[in-house]
Design a protein around this motif. Structure first.
Motif, PDB file in Angstrom:
ATOM      1  N   TYR A  21      45.313  35.232  38.139  1.00  6.21           N
ATOM      2  CA  TYR A  21      44.117  34.575  38.665  1.00  6.21           C
ATOM      3  C   TYR A  21      43.086  34.335  37.565  1.00  6.21           C
ATOM      4  N   VAL A  74      44.262  31.281  35.600  1.00  4.54           N
ATOM      5  CA  VAL A  74      44.042  30.060  36.383  1.00  4.54           C
ATOM      6  C   VAL A  74      42.554  29.706  36.407  1.00  4.54           C
ATOM      7  N   HIS A  75      41.712  30.712  36.553  1.00  6.17           N
ATOM      8  CA  HIS A  75      40.266  30.467  36.518  1.00  6.17           C
ATOM      9  C   HIS A  75      39.851  29.899  35.157  1.00  6.17           C
ATOM     10  N   TRP A 106      40.839  26.179  35.043  1.00  4.76           N
ATOM     11  CA  TRP A 106      39.903  25.351  35.810  1.00  4.76           C
ATOM     12  C   TRP A 106      38.575  25.195  35.061  1.00  4.76           C
ATOM     13  N   MET A 126      47.265  21.621  37.834  1.00  8.08           N
ATOM     14  CA  MET A 126      46.545  22.819  38.253  1.00  8.08           C
ATOM     15  C   MET A 126      46.462  22.923  39.769  1.00  8.08           C
ATOM     16  N   ASP A 176      47.910  26.017  41.723  1.00  9.76           N
ATOM     17  CA  ASP A 176      47.112  26.807  42.653  1.00  9.76           C
ATOM     18  C   ASP A 176      47.834  26.986  43.981  1.00  9.76           C
ATOM     19  N   LEU A 179      50.417  29.643  43.311  1.00  6.66           N
ATOM     20  CA  LEU A 179      49.780  30.952  43.182  1.00  6.66           C
ATOM     21  C   LEU A 179      49.385  31.494  44.543  1.00  6.66           C
ATOM     22  N   ASP A 180      48.849  30.625  45.392  1.00  5.64           N
ATOM     23  CA  ASP A 180      48.466  31.044  46.735  1.00  5.64           C
ATOM     24  C   ASP A 180      49.688  31.504  47.525  1.00  5.64           C
ATOM     25  N   TRP A 210      32.271  27.061  45.171  1.00  4.57           N
ATOM     26  CA  TRP A 210      33.058  27.331  43.968  1.00  4.57           C
ATOM     27  C   TRP A 210      32.155  27.730  42.804  1.00  4.57           C
ATOM     28  N   ARG A 254      37.958  33.816  46.595  1.00  2.00           N
ATOM     29  CA  ARG A 254      38.732  32.707  46.036  1.00  2.00           C
ATOM     30  C   ARG A 254      39.839  32.253  46.982  1.00  2.00           C
ATOM     31  N   ARG A 255      40.467  33.196  47.669  1.00  4.59           N
ATOM     32  CA  ARG A 255      41.538  32.833  48.606  1.00  4.59           C
ATOM     33  C   ARG A 255      41.002  32.025  49.779  1.00  4.59           C
ATOM     34  N   SER A 262      40.395  28.574  48.349  1.00  2.00           N
ATOM     35  CA  SER A 262      41.661  27.880  48.137  1.00  2.00           C
ATOM     36  C   SER A 262      42.190  27.314  49.446  1.00  2.00           C
TER      37      SER A 262
END
Length: 655
Positions: free
Chosen positions: A210, A213-214, A217, A241, A245, A248-249, A530, A565-566, A569
């Motif tokens: 995470y 990925v952050h 972004w 990306m 994402d 990743l989710d 965000w 974040r979830r 997302s």
């Protein structure tokens, strides 16, 4: 015997930090050109000032070029002005103290506002202190010296931007590639954890994925320009990306549920995709169905869907969500000084230690007293992800080793002018090629360079050996001052941490409500949410780096960071759903209650739990049970911040 030697060599090579050859070569050319040409024209003392200006090459190496250019130019101007201010204040202890303190505080705040990669305000303090502790000179000589510094920063800026002519998107591609690799490692860890009995923890791999990925972004966000469409290559990276994402989710959802397994093909595909992106190419296939944007995509066992323009077109329609709205510099500064920012405390620490270091450097009979103030700043800056005690320890060990090497060499060899130029250039270039996490190695290499520059500037001075001994004494005193300031101004205040959590949860409420009310994400509320989530990420990263000893605060924050974040997302990637205004109102009210409680104490604290009303029911939207699960996870992260374990049952959402 040969095999054993080969194995040992491979082990040593693996233990050595990776060298960024491109950065090292560019630094060598810029540093050597400035130092050598100015020395040849005006003499080595002025060459040293030009070399000092080249220290700006410690910044911006990982930032995308659209952001790197203007912010590095602003920092370069700050270098020259700080040097000139230090030179004009030389000879008056109170003027020196005032200038160095103001420069230290201002530079710390500005560098954090600019979010420029590098060692914080450390080198800005260094050039100011070196100028301030030189013998006082007139305006004409100050202007000449500052002009030499300007030559150094200008050439370094050109060097830092030269890569744009060859690969203009390389910085973004490297961060996106790193995100793909980290998610691939998370996939592998999730599969191993699911097969273990009992299930093993995934927090380290999850946090790494995470965080990467952050970072990707953030790099894409740094390339945006007001009212300008993204370049085609950056839009491709954005589409990648978005797909990453989604994956990743899905991996995180599989890790939280019982009986789900992530396909083995995902890990290998992600590694292949990372290799492709790092070389400027685009992956030619996807391991999940193209065109679908569900919250949890189907876990296809072995199939690969062929590449098509669908992801790119979908990304073009979604752009710029989930990137936050653009803010003015004034808004950035206001946010930096707000109660949810760690920057004011950090700036206060640095300013306090530099102020005391300047006074002691003037009062004590030291050979080169500038290093006291520089050492104080060094203990508090320039060690990403390290606590002040770790930074001070790494710098002390590195300085001892560097001083020892310099003193030994000085016994048998006294470099002349051009030998100094060559040696300083080579060692400086190698230090710049090391990764920023190699603080000890960088300090070991920076120490001989600094000593050679100081020795060259003071023609007829005490010599390298004596300078080395005093450098160790001065810097040790400065490191102790820095640690004292860290003890006096302890960490990031708890109220700032609580304010960051509360702000992120509060901003998530309108975004979730808009999604449930209308069936799709709202650009305004989503962008603000965000941004607050990004502020919470900054706080989560800052807290452990500013603690003398670990307090576990970052570990308590992580489940809340992940849960926020979830939720966001799901807002963006969940696809359109049936509007449910009543569910939206209930979810917003629920998140408003959580935000209010989060402002009263750290996650898991008795104060936060007591601030939650009883009974408090977690909303259960009829059209999407996934929302209930994620709202319950956020509540659990605030009440009981225990990192999730693979195979654990979903958190209970009701009292």
């Amino acid at each position: 015997m040969i095999t054993a030697v080969t194995r040992t060599a491979h082990r040593w090579r693996a233990a050595l930090p990776a060298l960024d050859r491109g950065h090292a070569v560019r630094s060598a050319l810029a540093f050597g050109l400035c130092f050598g040409v100015v020395t040849a024209v005006a003499g080595i003392p002025y060459g040293v000032f030009a070399a000092i200006g080249c220290y700006v090459d410690a910044y911006g190496a990982r930032d995308p070029y659209p952001r790197r250019g203007p912010v590095l130019a602003l920092l370069s101007v700050g270098f020259v002005l700080a040097f000139a201010a230090g030179s004009l204040a030389a000879g008056d202890v109170w003027a020196m103290t005032a200038v160095l303190t103001v420069v230290a505080v201002t530079a710390t705040l500005v560098v954090r506002t600019l979010r420029l990669s590098g060692p914080g305000s450390y080198f800005v303090v260094l050039v100011t202190a070196l100028a301030a502790f030189l013998p006082p000179v007139g305006l004409a000589e100050t202007a000449a010296r500052a002009g030499c510094v300007a030559i150094g920063v200008t050439v370094s800026w050109l060097s830092a931007m030269s890569g744009r002519l060859v690969r203009p998107y390389e910085p973004e591609e490297r961060t996106v590639s790193a995100a793909f690799r980290s998610v691939g490692a998370f996939v592998d860890a999730t599969r191993r954890a699911a097969e273990a009995h009992p299930p093993t923890g995934l927090t380290a791999a999850q946090r790494s994925a995470y965080t990467a990925v952050h970072g990707a972004w953030t790099a894409l966000d740094d390339t945006r320009r007001p009212r300008a469409a993204p370049a085609p290559r950056r839009l491709v990276l954005y589409a990648l990306m978005v797909r990453l994402d989604i994956m990743l989710d899905a991996v995180q959802s599989a890790a939280e549920r019982r009986g789900e397994q992530v396909p083995a093909v995902w890990g290998s595909w992600l590694r292949d995709a990372a290799a492709a992106v790092s070389t400027g190419r685009t992956p030619d296939s996807w391991p999940v169905a193209v065109g679908a944007w569900p919250a949890v995509p189907p876990l296809v066992a072995d199939g690969r869907a062929p590449a098509s323009p669908a992801p790119l077109e979908s990304a073009r329609g979604l752009w710029p969500v989930p990137l936050p709205p653009r803010k003015s510099l004034g808004a950035e500064l206001r946010l930096l000084l707000s109660s949810a920012s760690p920057a004011p405390t950090i700036a206060l620490r640095v300013g306090l230690s530099v102020m005391v270091g300047t006074i002691l450097g003037w009062a004590l009979p030291l050979l080169h007293p500038a290093w006291v103030a520089v050492g104080a700043a060094a203990a508090l800056q320039g060690g990403p992800g390290q606590q002040p005690s770790q930074r001070a320890g790494s710098r002390f060990v590195g300085t001892v080793a560097g001083v020892a090497i310099t003193a030994l060499v000085a016994q048998v060899y006294r470099p002349g002018v051009w030998a100094t130029v060559v040696l300083a250039t080579v060692v400086h270039a190698v230090s710049r090629g090391l990764p920023p996490t190699s603080l000890l190695a960088r300090t070991l290499l920076n120490t001989p360079v600094a000593l050679m520059l100081v020795n060259a500037a003071f023609i007829g001075g005490p010599g390298l050996g004596t300078l080395a001994a005093y450098r160790l004494l001065d810097l040790t005193l400065g490191l102790c001052l820095g640690m004292g300031a860290a003890l006096l101004v302890r960490g990031v205040p708890v109220r700032h941490v609580c304010a960051a959590v509360s702000g992120a949860v509060a901003a998530t409420g309108p975004a979730v409500a808009e999604r449930l009310r209308t069936g799709s994400a709202g650009a305004g509320s989503e962008g603000t949410a965000w941004q607050r989530a990004a502020d919470l990420w900054t706080m989560h990263a800052s807290v452990p780096a500013e603690e003398i000893r670990s307090t576990g605060t970052a570990d308590r924050l992580w489940p809340a960071v992940l849960a926020v974040r979830r939720l966001l997302s799901w807002n963006v990637l969940g696809g359109p759903t049936t509007p449910a205004p009543d569910d939206g109102a209930r979810a917003e009210a629920f998140l408003r209650v959580l935000a209010g409680a989060a402002g009263t104490g750290l996650p898991g604290s008795p104060g936060l739990r007591s601030a939650l009303p009883r009974p408090l029911r977690t909303p259960e939207p009829a059209h999407d049970p996934e929302v209930h699960r994620r709202l319950a996870a956020l509540r659990s992260a605030l009440e009981r911040p225990v990192p999730p374990v693979a195979g654990a049952a979903p958190p209970d959402g009701t009292d």
